[in-house]
Design a protein around this motif. Sequence first.
Motif, PDB file in Angstrom:
ATOM      1  N   LEU A  77      19.199  -0.554  32.227  1.00  0.00           N
ATOM      2  CA  LEU A  77      20.427   0.129  32.647  1.00  0.00           C
ATOM      3  C   LEU A  77      20.714   1.345  31.770  1.00  0.00           C
ATOM      4  O   LEU A  77      21.081   2.416  32.269  1.00  0.00           O
ATOM      5  N   LEU A  78      20.543   1.180  30.442  1.00  0.00           N
ATOM      6  CA  LEU A  78      20.811   2.298  29.520  1.00  0.00           C
ATOM      7  C   LEU A  78      19.888   3.466  29.804  1.00  0.00           C
ATOM      8  O   LEU A  78      20.331   4.610  29.923  1.00  0.00           O
ATOM      9  N   VAL A  81      20.778   5.104  33.391  1.00  0.00           N
ATOM     10  CA  VAL A  81      22.063   5.807  33.497  1.00  0.00           C
ATOM     11  C   VAL A  81      22.115   6.993  32.541  1.00  0.00           C
ATOM     12  O   VAL A  81      22.478   8.115  32.938  1.00  0.00           O
ATOM     13  N   GLN A  82      21.723   6.786  31.266  1.00  0.00           N
ATOM     14  CA  GLN A  82      21.780   7.912  30.317  1.00  0.00           C
ATOM     15  C   GLN A  82      20.744   8.973  30.677  1.00  0.00           C
ATOM     16  O   GLN A  82      21.020  10.166  30.573  1.00  0.00           O
ATOM     17  N   VAL A  85      22.461  10.891  33.739  1.00  0.00           N
ATOM     18  CA  VAL A  85      23.741  11.613  33.713  1.00  0.00           C
ATOM     19  C   VAL A  85      24.287  11.955  32.334  1.00  0.00           C
ATOM     20  O   VAL A  85      25.387  12.483  32.232  1.00  0.00           O
ATOM     21  N   PRO A  87      25.746  13.813  29.365  1.00  0.00           N
ATOM     22  CA  PRO A  87      26.164  15.225  29.352  1.00  0.00           C
ATOM     23  C   PRO A  87      25.245  16.116  28.513  1.00  0.00           C
ATOM     24  O   PRO A  87      25.239  17.344  28.705  1.00  0.00           O
TER      25      PRO A  87
ATOM     26  N   GLN B 133      28.688   2.653  28.847  1.00  0.00           N
ATOM     27  CA  GLN B 133      28.338   1.798  29.992  1.00  0.00           C
ATOM     28  C   GLN B 133      28.914   0.394  29.797  1.00  0.00           C
ATOM     29  O   GLN B 133      29.308   0.002  28.698  1.00  0.00           O
ATOM     30  N   PRO B 137      25.770  -3.773  36.526  1.00  0.00           N
ATOM     31  CA  PRO B 137      25.287  -2.718  37.423  1.00  0.00           C
ATOM     32  C   PRO B 137      26.395  -2.019  38.209  1.00  0.00           C
ATOM     33  O   PRO B 137      26.418  -0.784  38.293  1.00  0.00           O
ATOM     34  N   ASP B 140      28.397   0.240  35.955  1.00  0.00           N
ATOM     35  CA  ASP B 140      27.589   1.374  35.513  1.00  0.00           C
ATOM     36  C   ASP B 140      27.376   2.389  36.623  1.00  0.00           C
ATOM     37  O   ASP B 140      27.259   3.586  36.360  1.00  0.00           O
ATOM     38  N   PHE B 143      30.467   4.397  36.524  1.00  0.00           N
ATOM     39  CA  PHE B 143      30.405   5.242  35.325  1.00  0.00           C
ATOM     40  C   PHE B 143      29.493   6.442  35.564  1.00  0.00           C
ATOM     41  O   PHE B 143      29.881   7.590  35.301  1.00  0.00           O
ATOM     42  N   ALA B 144      28.282   6.186  36.090  1.00  0.00           N
ATOM     43  CA  ALA B 144      27.308   7.268  36.294  1.00  0.00           C
ATOM     44  C   ALA B 144      27.855   8.300  37.276  1.00  0.00           C
ATOM     45  O   ALA B 144      27.763   9.505  37.045  1.00  0.00           O
ATOM     46  N   VAL B 147      30.618  10.400  35.508  1.00  0.00           N
ATOM     47  CA  VAL B 147      30.080  11.350  34.527  1.00  0.00           C
ATOM     48  C   VAL B 147      29.421  12.511  35.251  1.00  0.00           C
ATOM     49  O   VAL B 147      29.595  13.676  34.902  1.00  0.00           O
ATOM     50  N   THR B 153      33.354  11.526  29.111  1.00  0.00           N
ATOM     51  CA  THR B 153      32.683  10.225  29.007  1.00  0.00           C
ATOM     52  C   THR B 153      33.666   9.079  28.800  1.00  0.00           C
ATOM     53  O   THR B 153      33.529   8.020  29.397  1.00  0.00           O
TER      54      THR B 153
END
Lengths: 259, 200
Positions: A77-78, A81-82, A85, A87, B133, B137, B140, B143-144, B147, B153
């Motif tokens: 997941l990290l 998602v990171q 998106v 920043p 996060q 799921p 998240d 969240f995604a 963002v 954030t």
Amino acid sequence: MARGLSLYAEGESPLHRAHPLTKGVLTLSAIALAFALPSIGWVAGLLAALLALAVVAGVLRRLLAVAVVVLLPITVLLLVVQGLVNPANRTVAIAIGPVALYEEGLAIAALSALRIACLVVATFLLSFTTRPADLAEALVQRGLSPRIGYVIQSALQIIPQTLEAAVRIQDAQRARGLETEGGLPRRARAYLPLLLPLVLSSLVATQERAMALEVRGFGRQVRRISRRVFRDSLAQRLLRWALALSVPAVVGLRLAGWR
Amino acid sequence: MSWINAFRIRLNTLAIVLIPVCVAINWGGHTIASTLKLPLFLDSIGTVLGGLLAGPWVGALSGLISNLISSGTVDPIAAPYSLVSVLIGFAAGIAGYLSWQRQRWGWLALYLLVFLVASVASTPLNLALFQGQTGVPFGDAVFAALVKAGLPTWLAAYCGEAVVDLPDKLVTVGVALLVYQGLPNRFRSLFALYRRPQPA
């Protein structure tokens, strides 16, 4: 679940024999360091050191088996998602059609995932080498209220009993025609008929248990003497201080500009 | 500030014995939810119930010990979130001291309070541990998307957490109140000393 909750694995390693507080301080300071150290290299080094300790304790394989279950979904997941998106994202690392994962986000995700891995491995290292009852007892000997010590030990015993009762209740309710499979609304409707009998029966038992404890002097304010003696040594005492002081030292260095 | 007095009541043996039971209820509630594959945690029913019955310290200790035991056995990531459980226990304990569970508006107020406490306290932890996060799921995904839409954030992190807590705490508080109503009066009155003295 009859085995109980503990992950403790019998052993004779130096970690198994160490004073419970030494292992507790080790775990807490390792977790604090994981979040205080500045870069991927340092955190990976810390993780390697923790895994080396797991090898010394002879629990590496069992520890990895439970740690991976916790870490794998969170890491995926990290990274996703990171990578998508964050920043800070500028440089494309992997592009699949219109979707791109970026280097900056992936690096941030990797550092977070390594820190969480340190937290998980450090905690399980303690769980695998220390009986929970010993840890609670050692804390009571160092000044934790014996009433809190009782609460922890009692909870560790009641949880497996409660889970067994939950299985019995599920069988009984199913025999009466309760549906526990199917669509979400049907499964949601089964929640209360399964939970309420469990909660009510365990609450009603409390009064009896309180009286049983009360007649044995539980509420009296007297000095307790413990049957268990944990071996401590000067070396372990020094190690605990060194570990505990390493955390403010690293935080100080970070504040002084270490990155 | 009469609610501060809720923290001044010393725990008797019955309240101490209630704590491990609430820990087990937390555990059982979560296990049944996962057995039924419900998309919610439902792991703080005992914390709320303990707070309602026997005040903020029982609620907070139930939450703290649940998270510590859970982190030592199945999920070490629960340890930092014990702070959230402690605050939920405090919130429910204050509500119980003020007898919110007796009024309909109190039910809604308890839900909103627990929801706010949980979502506000979890967000900084999510930022420190998971870059904002939630580790869930659904949260998240929210969240995604936020963002990506350009939200700061921290705000996206709060929204991601809030969409998870909104239904979870509704069911948690609802079930805890249902159980409370279902308890025999004889049992509830054992804990009468943890209520604010009523003007006669």
